[in-house]
Design an enzyme around this catalytic site. Structure first.
Site, PDB file in Angstrom:
ATOM      1  CE  LYS A  95      -3.820   2.033   2.710  1.00 28.81           C
ATOM      2  NZ  LYS A  95      -4.755   1.886   3.645  1.00 28.81           N
ATOM      3  CD  GLU A 146       9.665  -6.031   6.849  1.00 26.49           C
ATOM      4  OE1 GLU A 146       9.383  -4.832   6.472  1.00 26.49           O
ATOM      5  OE2 GLU A 146       9.422  -6.421   8.001  1.00 26.49           O
ATOM      6  N   GLY A 200      -4.779  -2.613   5.210  1.00 21.01           N
ATOM      7  CA  GLY A 200      -3.954  -3.696   4.506  1.00 21.01           C
ATOM      8  C   GLY A 200      -4.648  -5.087   5.092  1.00 21.01           C
ATOM      9  NE  ARG A 201      -5.981  -4.701  11.283  1.00 21.20           N
ATOM     10  CZ  ARG A 201      -5.552  -3.418  11.421  1.00 21.20           C
ATOM     11  NH1 ARG A 201      -4.351  -3.214  10.903  1.00 21.20           N
ATOM     12  NH2 ARG A 201      -6.062  -2.579  12.357  1.00 21.20           N
ATOM     13  CD  GLU A 236      -1.337  -5.191  11.773  1.00 25.82           C
ATOM     14  OE1 GLU A 236      -0.354  -5.412  11.737  1.00 25.82           O
ATOM     15  OE2 GLU A 236      -1.929  -4.903  10.377  1.00 25.82           O
ATOM     16  CG  HIS A 290      -1.312 -36.500  16.132  1.00 25.33           C
ATOM     17  ND1 HIS A 290      -0.891 -37.839  16.700  1.00 25.33           N
ATOM     18  CD2 HIS A 290      -2.285 -36.406  15.154  1.00 25.33           C
ATOM     19  CE1 HIS A 290      -2.005 -38.474  15.984  1.00 25.33           C
ATOM     20  NE2 HIS A 290      -2.954 -37.643  15.337  1.00 25.33           N
ATOM     21  CE  LYS A 343       6.366  -1.415  10.337  1.00 19.73           C
ATOM     22  NZ  LYS A 343       5.294  -0.759   9.556  1.00 19.73           N
TER      23      LYS A 343
HETATM   24  O1  F6P Z   1       3.778  -3.431   9.997  1.00 22.67           O
HETATM   25  C1  F6P Z   1       2.003  -3.517   9.653  1.00 22.67           C
HETATM   26  C2  F6P Z   1       1.787  -3.174   8.498  1.00 22.67           C
HETATM   27  O2  F6P Z   1       1.514  -1.819   8.465  1.00 22.67           O
HETATM   28  C3  F6P Z   1       0.476  -4.077   8.204  1.00 22.67           C
HETATM   29  O3  F6P Z   1      -0.662  -3.339   8.556  1.00 22.67           O
HETATM   30  C4  F6P Z   1       0.450  -4.150   6.720  1.00 22.67           C
HETATM   31  O4  F6P Z   1      -0.613  -5.082   6.145  1.00 22.67           O
HETATM   32  C5  F6P Z   1       1.896  -4.338   6.259  1.00 22.67           C
HETATM   33  O5  F6P Z   1       2.334  -3.376   7.216  1.00 22.67           O
HETATM   34  C6  F6P Z   1       2.231  -3.989   4.961  1.00 22.67           C
HETATM   35  O6  F6P Z   1       2.122  -2.654   4.608  1.00 22.67           O
HETATM   36  P1  F6P Z   1       2.408  -2.329   2.942  1.00 22.67           P
HETATM   37  O7  F6P Z   1       1.049  -2.542   2.148  1.00 22.67           O
HETATM   38  O8  F6P Z   1       2.308  -0.658   2.915  1.00 22.67           O
HETATM   39  O9  F6P Z   1       3.416  -2.697   2.508  1.00 22.67           O
END
Ligand code: F6P
Length: 537
Positions: A214, A220, A274-275, A360, A391, A500
């Site tokens: 987003k 990452e 995002g979620r 979250e 198990h 972060k």
């Molecule tokens: O670290 C949390 C977060 O902001 C989530 O809420 C989100 O889904 C994820 O990082 C990824 O964010 P982006 O889509 O901006 O890379």
């Protein structure tokens, strides 16, 4: 328990909050004291209509909550509480595009993403329905083009959190519907083992990367995207690899600067968290895998659950019932953990997806006004597909000192040659719900099961796109309902920021050029960890 409930009452009287002063809240605290001696098994023995009373069904999903430690009086007060917390009003405000995510001043309109074309949805005074359906048309055209051209054999989604878990979970769940000639992969972890493990399985000339972020700033994702680009450039011996990239983002400028063509950039908007974004272009890798018609069926299932959530009375409303029984367990009986147990290998990623969705959203300790809440909120969620979990950790579920309420998900029809697999699988799901409740008397304490461990069970006829859409929307609305009852803002996530930021401060000190002593203000443990990394590098 009695003692702790008394202390709890005193605590809540001392720190009264908008919720704890409600009549239903107080009544539920009193009922929770009485619940100490409640036996679920005896409740069945004394009420032959218990299942009739405590189940509901909608959108191809049956919810049985009769094995929860609830009585008609408890449920009555929980419904009362939902009324006193203005659940109906909050629901109208969410669907109506009011900025209920107050800390970020944003509307929460993932429900608009699955509404049929022509149904108006307003955000900031603008009807967003045309934007949504224009994007769906672009997704459809792109999928058709990819399927017709057959230029790609692998699609790799690069994203993390909400930009990974939703489509990844759904792609696994809908494997029987997937195109076998186009393999989809998901890379999320900044650990190079994730990316390079996937690249090993891909032909560079026939791989499409979708960078899903987003913000287009997530460390990452950007690190993995840069490495993927470099890999392509090296393998294909050309700088121009634009043909191999698409993006899903709100940050078009950054995606273009990365080298992604404008016609390959799909939008996402600030009124989609995002979620909660599976239904947007974030679902593109899923859409490529299962085809646009199946993606549309997923949206239709979710929309059917939206209608159910909006229209069904609380007493028959699946998300409300799941939320209220969860609330009873977490806040009034003070069970801190919830186990999510899908009896379906295809749903093996569902617990991880729900972990983000729920923890979250409701892993918070201050209310909408920033005041600390004097009651327990979101539970710790963990889970595993059955029967694997049996198990592994079910020993603790049956005989541990912590009571862990469980949510079972059983899928009746299998898409695979079943022989005797399916009845065996389902017998375990049903058997576990009974064993947890019944327990077992035994003169040998090692072999004794106390029982009385609460559970709910969702039964799905078939794990098809429509039902999966309904299931995910059911959980979204469950979480929303609990957030309303706890008076939380379920749609921000400030709790992920601090870690972060500190990682950003630690990072330079890990490089071999940096002097360990340069790292400012480190406690002795953190400094020793930095030094250990440097010396082992
Ligand atoms: O670290 C949390 C977060 O902001 C989530 O809420 C989100 O889904 C994820 O990082 C990824 O964010 P982006 O889509 O901006 O890379």
């Amino acid at each position: 328990m009695l003692n702790s409930m008394t202390q709890r009452k005193e605590r809540e009287e001392l720190h009264s909050s908008p919720r704890t002063s409600l009549a239903a809240w107080k009544a539920l605290l009193d009922l929770a004291r009485e619940a100490r001696s409640f036996s679920i098994r005896e409740a069945f023995a004394s009420d032959p209509r218990r299942f009739d009373r405590f189940h509901a069904q909608a959108c191809g999903i049956l919810l049985d909550y009769s094995k929860q430690a609830v009585t008609p009086a408890v449920m009555g007060q929980l419904f009362q509480l939902a009324g006193e917390c203005d659940l109906a009003g909050w629901r109208t405000r969410m669907f109506g595009g009011v900025a209920i995510n107050e800390s970020e001043n944003r509307a929460v309109l993932h429900t608009a993403l699955r509404a049929p074309a022509g149904q108006t949805a307003m955000a900031d005074g603008v009807n967003i329905s045309p934007l949504i359906h224009d994007t769906l048309s672009r997704m459809k055209a792109f999928c058709e083009q990819v399927h017709t051209d057959k230029a790609f054999t692998s699609v790799v989604n690069i994203g993390i959190g909400g930009s990974d878990l939703g489509p990844h979970m759904a792609n696994e769940a809908l494997k029987p519907f997937a195109d076998t000639e186009l393999r989809t992969h998901y890379v999320s972890n900044v650990d190079a083992a994730h990316l390079y493990g996937v690249l090993k399985e891909c032909d560079p000339a026939r791989t499409l990367f979708i960078v899903t972020s987003k913000t287009f700033t997530t460390q990452e994702t950007m690190t993995n995207a840069q490495s993927a680009k470099l890999w392509l450039q090296q393998e294909l011996e050309t700088a121009d690899v634009a043909e191999h990239f698409a993006a899903v983002t709100q940050n078009t400028d950054k995606a273009e600067a990365f080298g992604i063509r404008r016609d390959r950039i799909f939008p996402i908007w600030d009124w989609v968290g995002g979620r909660y974004s599976l239904w947007s272009a974030v679902g593109l890798p899923l859409c490529l895998s299962v085809g646009y018609e199946n993606f549309k069926a997923l949206l239709e299932g979710a929309h059917a659950m939206d209608r159910h959530f909006l229209e069904a009375p609380f007493e028959k409303n699946l998300p409300v019932l799941l939320a209220l029984t969860g609330m009873w367990n977490r806040t009034f009986l003070e069970h801190a953990v919830l186990a999510l147990l899908p009896y379906s290998q295809l749903l093996h990623k569902f617990p991880s997806f729900i972990q983000q969705l729920d923890m979250e959203s409701n892993g918070k300790s201050v209310d909408r006004d920033g005041t600390p809440v004097p009651y327990p909120t979101g539970p710790v969620i963990f889970g595993e597909s059955g029967t694997n979990g049996q198990h592994a950790f079910y020993q603790l579920l049956h005989q541990g000192t912590t009571v862990v309420p469980c949510e079972f998900i059983a899928v009746v029809q299998s898409d695979y040659p079943s022989l005797d697999h399916q009845p065996k699988l389902l017998s375990h799901a049903i058997g576990q719900t009974k064993a947890l409740m019944d327990g077992k008397a035994d003169p040998d304490p090692q072999k004794r099961f106390d029982g009385n461990r609460p559970s709910s069970t969702l039964v799905l006829r078939h794990l098809d796109p429509y039902t999966l859409g309904a299931l995910v929307a059911l959980y979204e609305h469950k979480i929303f309902t609990q957030g309303v009852l706890w008076n939380l803002n379920s749609f921000d996530q400030w709790g992920v920021e601090l870690g972060k930021k500190i990682a950003g401060q630690v990072l330079p000190s890990l490089s071999s050029e940096a002097l360990s002593a340069d790292t400012p203000d480190l406690d002795s443990s953190t400094r020793a960890l930095v030094d250990a990394v440097r010396s082992f590098s």
